[in-house]
Design an enzyme around this catalytic site. Structure first.
Site, PDB file in Angstrom:
ATOM      1  N   GLU A  56       0.233  -0.691  -0.425  1.00  0.00           N
ATOM      2  CA  GLU A  56       0.038   0.153  -0.217  1.00  0.00           C
ATOM      3  C   GLU A  56       0.813   1.891  -0.010  1.00  0.00           C
ATOM      4  O   GLU A  56       0.953   2.153  -0.306  1.00  0.00           O
ATOM      5  CB  GLU A  56      -0.403   0.431   1.027  1.00  0.00           C
ATOM      6  CG  GLU A  56      -2.064  -1.051   1.576  1.00  0.00           C
ATOM      7  CD  GLU A  56      -1.470  -2.557   1.520  1.00  0.00           C
ATOM      8  OE1 GLU A  56      -0.060  -3.046   1.976  1.00  0.00           O
ATOM      9  OE2 GLU A  56      -2.403  -2.180   2.683  1.00  0.00           O
ATOM     10  N   CYS A  84      -2.877  -2.844   7.099  1.00  0.00           N
ATOM     11  CA  CYS A  84      -2.677  -2.989   8.877  1.00  0.00           C
ATOM     12  C   CYS A  84      -2.573  -1.337   9.440  1.00  0.00           C
ATOM     13  O   CYS A  84      -3.070  -0.677   8.465  1.00  0.00           O
ATOM     14  CB  CYS A  84      -1.270  -3.379   8.721  1.00  0.00           C
ATOM     15  SG  CYS A  84      -0.081  -2.234   8.164  1.00  0.00           S
TER      16      CYS A  84
END
Length: 156
Positions: A56, A84
């Site tokens: 990401e 996360c």
């Protein structure tokens, strides 16, 4: 008929496979703006010796560089594994409008599995979240990767 979300997730899966071929945990991510891919990334923590080089983050950096702005309003992020807490924070700071992920992460998922940072009302940015897009395929990539890693360890 396949949806646009499915097509973008298929592309993220290609990136996840690239991560696996480098010995990285197979996670791939894309940033999309107005139906066009503007950022790509896959896990590179080992390659870059960088604990923040999650798929990401790499995709967000790529998109920010291409668009010339650290803010990415109106963009969507597609990722094969639930982000996360670190990645959710970066997604919020980038002002991503929508997050679409494949497999849930019951150990570190921060978009609904362990905690849902996008639903935290005390935070000032909230992306919409769509979970489970091609989730079985995304999960199988991870399962196969770790099974092969365990097998390799047993044979060593």
């Amino acid at each position: 008929m396949t949806s646009a979300a499915d097509e973008f997730m298929r592309e993220a899966i290609v990136l996840a496979r690239e991560a696996a071929s480098c010995g990285e945990v197979p996670v791939g991510a894309l940033v999309v703006h107005n139906g066009v891919i503007v950022g790509r990334g896959f896990n590179q923590t080992i390659l870059r010796h960088d604990p923040s080089a999650h798929a990401e983050i790499v995709a967000l950096r790529d998109a920010a560089n291409r668009l010339g702005n650290y803010r990415l309003p109106g963009c969507e992020l597609y990722v094969t594994l639930e982000p996360c807490a670190m990645c959710c924070g970066a997604i919020m700071h980038a002002r991503i409008a929508r997050v679409v992920f494949g497999a849930s992460d019951p150990k570190t998922g921060a978009a609904g599995s362990v905690i849902d940072l996008f639903a935290e009302t005390r935070l000032n940015h909230h992306a919409t979240v769509e979970a489970g897009v091609l989730g079985e395929a995304c999960g199988r990539l991870l399962s196969d990767f770790f099974a092969a890693r365990r097998q390799k360890t047993l044979l060593a």
